[in-house]
Design a protein around this motif. Structure first.
Motif, mmCIF file in Angstrom:
data_model
loop_
_atom_site.group_PDB
_atom_site.id
_atom_site.type_symbol
_atom_site.label_atom_id
_atom_site.label_comp_id
_atom_site.label_asym_id
_atom_site.label_seq_id
_atom_site.Cartn_x
_atom_site.Cartn_y
_atom_site.Cartn_z
ATOM 1 N N PRO A 10 8.017 -8.645 3.544
ATOM 2 C CA PRO A 10 7.838 -7.872 4.770
ATOM 3 C C PRO A 10 6.654 -6.912 4.710
ATOM 4 N N ARG A 11 6.124 -6.658 3.519
ATOM 5 C CA ARG A 11 4.995 -5.744 3.348
ATOM 6 C C ARG A 11 3.699 -6.469 3.034
ATOM 7 N N GLY A 12 3.691 -7.775 3.281
ATOM 8 C CA GLY A 12 2.502 -8.565 2.993
ATOM 9 C C GLY A 12 2.725 -9.409 1.756
ATOM 10 N N PRO A 13 1.759 -10.264 1.415
ATOM 11 C CA PRO A 13 1.943 -11.138 0.263
ATOM 12 C C PRO A 13 1.888 -10.395 -1.068
ATOM 13 N N ALA A 14 2.809 -10.723 -1.940
ATOM 14 C CA ALA A 14 2.790 -10.277 -3.335
ATOM 15 C C ALA A 14 2.303 -11.455 -4.177
ATOM 16 N N ARG A 15 1.795 -11.163 -5.355
ATOM 17 C CA ARG A 15 1.324 -12.234 -6.242
ATOM 18 C C ARG A 15 2.202 -12.266 -7.482
ATOM 19 N N ARG A 60 5.303 -11.650 -13.825
ATOM 20 C CA ARG A 60 4.668 -10.364 -13.526
ATOM 21 C C ARG A 60 4.304 -10.339 -12.040
ATOM 22 N N VAL A 61 4.718 -9.276 -11.365
ATOM 23 C CA VAL A 61 4.590 -9.181 -9.910
ATOM 24 C C VAL A 61 3.535 -8.143 -9.543
ATOM 25 N N ARG A 66 -1.639 -3.887 -3.771
ATOM 26 C CA ARG A 66 -2.696 -4.236 -4.742
ATOM 27 C C ARG A 66 -3.322 -5.578 -4.387
ATOM 28 N N VAL A 67 -2.509 -6.515 -3.925
ATOM 29 C CA VAL A 67 -3.048 -7.799 -3.470
ATOM 30 C C VAL A 67 -4.023 -7.565 -2.324
ATOM 31 N N GLY A 68 -3.729 -6.576 -1.491
ATOM 32 C CA GLY A 68 -4.597 -6.243 -0.367
ATOM 33 C C GLY A 68 -5.824 -5.429 -0.742
#
Length: 205
Positions: A10-15, A60-61, A66-68
């Motif tokens: 919901p807060r954007g893509p995580a890696r 590891r997430v 940070r992805v943004g």
């Protein structure tokens, strides 16, 4: 290591960066990064290597902010929401792994503690847990560690963010000569973590 990939939250893509053991995974360990750091911090990489060697799958997430491309951390509620969404996806992907463990360093450790029960974790690993802002011991975050789950805290004795006290389910290991980044002897930190994992029966060896 599997190629890193993104998971929508919901807060954007995580890696996520996933490392699997040679055989069947005894447990799944999911790790988060510090506020302005990355999942390639020396202590996280050392713990990953030791855990994979002991038979755990390690993910590891990287949080959506940070992805943004942002360094300033998102609000705590946003961090928890993104993390919880990633954990739900990972539990589906690794449904055959019997045990979920969560953790991270600094801000990532706080997120893991706050959400541990909600995501169904069996234990929590808190590296460089920031007990309070530097110079502000009255603003303690010790309550976040009180999950009731087996928890390992590894902090440096020179950490300006302070060192938590042990509790009924909280084991605290203080690393001599280390500051908040735990960079002096990451291998030694990883040995502490591996021994804790073994003591709880979460390894394959």
């Amino acid at each position: 290591m599997l190629p890193n990939e993104e998971i929508n939250t919901p807060r954007g893509p995580a890696r996520i960066d996933t490392d699997l053991p040679a055989g069947l995974a005894a447990a799944l360990l999911v790790l988060g990064h510090g506020a302005g750091g990355s999942v390639d911090a020396p202590d996280l990489l050392a713990v990953r290597d030791a855990a994979v060697a002991a038979g755990l799958a390690v993910v590891r997430v990287t949080q959506p902010y940070r992805v943004g491309g942002r360094r300033a951390p998102a609000p705590a509620g946003h961090l928890d929401e993104g993390w919880t969404a990633v954990l739900a996806a990972l539990r589906d992907r690794h449904a055959d792994v019997p045990t979920l463990l969560v953790g991270g360093r600094s801000s990532g450790a706080r997120v893991a503690c706050r959400t541990a029960r909600a995501v169904g974790a069996a234990g929590v690993l808190a590296l460089a847990f920031p007990l309070h802002p530097p110079g502000r011991p009255e603003r303690s975050r010790a309550a976040e560690l009180a999950t009731g789950l087996p928890t390992l805290v590894v902090n440096g004795d020179r950490d300006p963010f302070g060192v938590p006290e042990p509790g009924p389910a909280v084991q605290v290991v203080t690393r001599p000569g280390e500051t908040h980044d735990l960079r002096r002897d990451p291998g030694g930190t990883a040995v502490v973590v591996r021994d804790w994992l073994r003591a709880h029966g979460w390894t394959a060896d």
